[in-house]
Design a protein around this motif. Structure first.
Motif, mmCIF file in Angstrom:
data_model
loop_
_atom_site.group_PDB
_atom_site.id
_atom_site.type_symbol
_atom_site.label_atom_id
_atom_site.label_comp_id
_atom_site.label_asym_id
_atom_site.label_seq_id
_atom_site.Cartn_x
_atom_site.Cartn_y
_atom_site.Cartn_z
ATOM 1 N N ASP A 40 -13.694 -44.228 20.157
ATOM 2 C CA ASP A 40 -12.599 -43.351 19.748
ATOM 3 C C ASP A 40 -12.384 -42.241 20.775
ATOM 4 O OD1 ASP A 40 -10.578 -42.258 18.221
ATOM 5 O OD2 ASP A 40 -11.934 -41.140 16.923
ATOM 6 N N TRP A 41 -13.464 -41.629 21.219
ATOM 7 C CA TRP A 41 -13.356 -40.588 22.243
ATOM 8 C C TRP A 41 -12.780 -41.142 23.546
ATOM 9 C CZ3 TRP A 41 -18.914 -38.335 21.277
ATOM 10 C CH2 TRP A 41 -18.882 -37.549 20.119
ATOM 11 N N THR A 42 -13.181 -42.364 23.900
ATOM 12 C CA THR A 42 -12.688 -42.973 25.135
ATOM 13 C C THR A 42 -11.184 -43.208 25.072
ATOM 14 O OG1 THR A 42 -14.832 -44.055 25.477
ATOM 15 C CG2 THR A 42 -12.945 -44.925 26.695
ATOM 16 N N VAL A 43 -10.724 -43.746 23.943
ATOM 17 C CA VAL A 43 -9.290 -43.993 23.779
ATOM 18 C C VAL A 43 -8.505 -42.683 23.794
ATOM 19 C CG1 VAL A 43 -7.526 -44.866 22.199
ATOM 20 C CG2 VAL A 43 -9.627 -46.166 22.574
ATOM 21 N N THR A 44 -9.016 -41.682 23.089
ATOM 22 C CA THR A 44 -8.329 -40.394 23.033
ATOM 23 C C THR A 44 -8.287 -39.726 24.408
ATOM 24 O OG1 THR A 44 -9.022 -40.098 20.729
ATOM 25 C CG2 THR A 44 -8.290 -38.142 21.911
ATOM 26 N N SER A 45 -9.443 -39.704 25.088
ATOM 27 C CA SER A 45 -9.489 -39.095 26.421
ATOM 28 C C SER A 45 -8.635 -39.874 27.418
ATOM 29 C CB SER A 45 -10.938 -39.028 26.916
ATOM 30 O OG SER A 45 -11.751 -38.289 26.019
ATOM 31 N N TRP A 75 1.832 -35.460 23.235
ATOM 32 C CA TRP A 75 0.476 -35.777 22.783
ATOM 33 C C TRP A 75 -0.023 -34.730 21.790
ATOM 34 C CZ3 TRP A 75 -4.454 -34.368 22.037
ATOM 35 C CH2 TRP A 75 -5.427 -35.361 21.962
ATOM 36 N N VAL A 76 0.233 -33.471 22.068
ATOM 37 C CA VAL A 76 -0.205 -32.405 21.167
ATOM 38 C C VAL A 76 0.443 -32.556 19.794
ATOM 39 C CG1 VAL A 76 -0.147 -29.916 20.752
ATOM 40 C CG2 VAL A 76 -0.763 -30.788 23.004
ATOM 41 N N VAL A 77 1.731 -32.883 19.764
ATOM 42 C CA VAL A 77 2.413 -33.096 18.480
ATOM 43 C C VAL A 77 1.821 -34.295 17.756
ATOM 44 C CG1 VAL A 77 4.615 -33.729 17.426
ATOM 45 C CG2 VAL A 77 4.554 -31.993 19.210
ATOM 46 N N ALA A 78 1.587 -35.401 18.472
ATOM 47 C CA ALA A 78 1.000 -36.585 17.846
ATOM 48 C C ALA A 78 -0.385 -36.297 17.280
ATOM 49 C CB ALA A 78 0.930 -37.726 18.862
ATOM 50 N N TRP A 79 -1.158 -35.483 17.964
ATOM 51 C CA TRP A 79 -2.497 -35.126 17.507
ATOM 52 C C TRP A 79 -2.459 -34.175 16.312
ATOM 53 C CZ3 TRP A 79 -7.689 -36.021 18.316
ATOM 54 C CH2 TRP A 79 -8.570 -35.033 17.894
ATOM 55 N N SER A 80 -1.590 -33.192 16.359
ATOM 56 C CA SER A 80 -1.615 -32.093 15.397
ATOM 57 C C SER A 80 -0.939 -32.419 14.081
ATOM 58 C CB SER A 80 -0.955 -30.849 15.998
ATOM 59 O OG SER A 80 -1.548 -30.504 17.231
ATOM 60 N N TYR A 196 3.398 -41.553 20.329
ATOM 61 C CA TYR A 196 2.966 -41.313 18.950
ATOM 62 C C TYR A 196 2.532 -42.587 18.235
ATOM 63 C CZ TYR A 196 3.301 -40.348 13.966
ATOM 64 O OH TYR A 196 3.044 -40.266 12.633
ATOM 65 N N TYR A 197 3.310 -43.662 18.361
ATOM 66 C CA TYR A 197 3.027 -44.859 17.561
ATOM 67 C C TYR A 197 1.656 -45.463 17.843
ATOM 68 C CZ TYR A 197 3.398 -49.532 15.604
ATOM 69 O OH TYR A 197 3.145 -50.687 14.913
ATOM 70 N N PRO A 198 1.296 -45.780 19.100
ATOM 71 C CA PRO A 198 -0.026 -46.394 19.313
ATOM 72 C C PRO A 198 -1.177 -45.460 18.984
ATOM 73 C CG PRO A 198 1.024 -45.887 21.400
ATOM 74 C CD PRO A 198 2.058 -45.658 20.353
ATOM 75 N N LEU A 199 -1.044 -44.160 19.314
ATOM 76 C CA LEU A 199 -2.129 -43.231 19.013
ATOM 77 C C LEU A 199 -2.289 -43.038 17.516
ATOM 78 C CD1 LEU A 199 -1.722 -40.447 21.727
ATOM 79 C CD2 LEU A 199 -3.502 -42.190 21.572
ATOM 80 N N TRP A 203 -5.686 -43.907 15.391
ATOM 81 C CA TRP A 203 -6.408 -42.899 14.623
ATOM 82 C C TRP A 203 -6.449 -43.239 13.136
ATOM 83 C CZ3 TRP A 203 -3.315 -38.788 17.743
ATOM 84 C CH2 TRP A 203 -3.979 -38.558 18.970
ATOM 85 N N GLN A 204 -5.391 -43.850 12.616
ATOM 86 C CA GLN A 204 -5.392 -44.259 11.213
ATOM 87 C C GLN A 204 -6.431 -45.347 10.960
ATOM 88 O OE1 GLN A 204 -1.356 -45.389 10.254
ATOM 89 N NE2 GLN A 204 -0.890 -43.370 9.401
ATOM 90 N N GLN A 205 -6.505 -46.311 11.866
ATOM 91 C CA GLN A 205 -7.472 -47.401 11.703
ATOM 92 C C GLN A 205 -8.903 -46.861 11.787
ATOM 93 O OE1 GLN A 205 -6.501 -50.411 14.579
ATOM 94 N NE2 GLN A 205 -4.791 -51.214 13.369
ATOM 95 N N MET A 206 -9.144 -45.975 12.735
ATOM 96 C CA MET A 206 -10.484 -45.401 12.858
ATOM 97 C C MET A 206 -10.849 -44.571 11.633
ATOM 98 S SD MET A 206 -11.763 -46.570 15.592
ATOM 99 C CE MET A 206 -13.234 -45.558 15.572
#
Length: 212
Positions: A40-45, A75-80, A196-199, A203-206
Motif C-alpha cells: 500500500d505504501w509503495t503504490v501510494t508513494s 492527488w491531495v484532493v483524492a487523498w483527503s 482519482y479513480y485508480p487511487l 484504497w477502497q480495496q485495501m
C-alpha cells in the motif's frame, strides 16, 4: 417430458465459478499484514512520484495558455476526500514541500496544498456533495482556484516587502493570476478522474481487506 442433456454438461457448469476465481488477481487477504501495508505504501508513494514527474511534462491535451494540470493538487484532493482534516492537511504540506524542492521554496506551496487538504476533508465530513467524478472535478476546480489565490497572495506580500528593487508588481501578479488560475482549474478538473479513480479504487480495496 424431459429433454436429455449432453453428457458432462452439469460438471462444466458447476466448474465455471472455480475457473473465474482462479483467473482473478492473487487475493491479498492471504498476505501477511506487513506485506500488504508495504504494498500500500509503495503504490501510494509511487503515485506521488508519478505526479511529481508529471508536473513539468507538457503532453498534447495537457496544456492551456502554457499552463498544465496541477497533479499534486489532484492527488491531495483524492487523498483527503475520505480522510480526516489532520491527514488531509499533513498530506498537502508534505506534497507542497516536495514541490518546493522541485521549484522554489519562496513562496512555498506547502501552505496552499495544506489548506486544500484541510478544506477537502471538511467538505467530505459535512457531506455537502456526493462523491462521484463530477463532484470530484468540481472540488478540484474550486481548490485549484483557492491554491492559486493563496500563492498569489504570498507573491503579493513578498513583492510589497522588497522595496524598489523588487521586480514583481502587485498589479502584474494579479493580472497573471487571473489567467493562470482559470487555466489550471479547468485542466486540473478535467484530468482529476485519471488520478482519482485508480487511487480511490485501490484504497477502497485495501480498506476492505484490512477490515475483513
Amino acid at each position: 417430458m424431459k429433454i436429455p442433456g449432453f453428457p458432462g454438461s452439469k460438471n462444466k457448469i458447476a466448474t465455471r465459478p472455480d475457473r473465474k476465481s482462479k483467473s482473478l488477481i492473487p487475493q491479498l487477504t492471504s498476505w501477511h499484514p506487513w506485506l500488504r501495508q508495504l504494498l500500500d505504501w509503495t503504490v501510494t508513494s509511487g503515485s506521488v512520484l508519478l505526479c511529481l514527474l508529471m508536473l513539468p511534462t507538457r503532453l498534447p491535451g495537457m496544456e492551456l495558455l502554457g499552463i498544465g494540470p496541477n497533479w499534486l493538487l489532484i492527488w491531495v484532493v483524492a487523498w483527503s476526500v475520505k480522510r480526516s482534516v489532520f491527514e488531509g492537511a499533513l498530506a498537502g504540506i508534505v506534497l507542497g514541500l516536495l514541490q518546493d524542492a522541485m521549484t522554489s521554496p519562496n513562496p512555498t506551496h506547502a501552505i496552499s496544498l495544506g489548506i486544500v487538504g484541510m478544506l477537502t476533508s471538511l467538505i467530505q465530513k459535512q457531506r455537502f456533495i456526493q462523491e462521484d467524478f463530477i463532484s470530484i472535478a468540481l472540488i478540484v476546480f474550486g481548490m485549484a482556484v483557492v491554491a492559486d489565490t493563496i500563492f498569489a497572495v504570498q507573491l503579493s506580500i513578498l513583492g510589497g516587502s522588497c522595496g524598489e528593487q523588487c521586480l514583481r508588481k502587485v498589479e502584474d501578479i494579479w493580472t497573471y493570476y487571473q489567467r493562470v488560475a482559470l487555466a489550471s482549474a479547468i485542466l486540473s478538473s478535467l484530468w482529476a478522474p485519471v488520478v482519482y479513480y485508480p487511487l480511490n479504487r485501490w484504497w477502497q480495496q485495501m480498506k476492505l481487506i484490512n477490515n475483513s
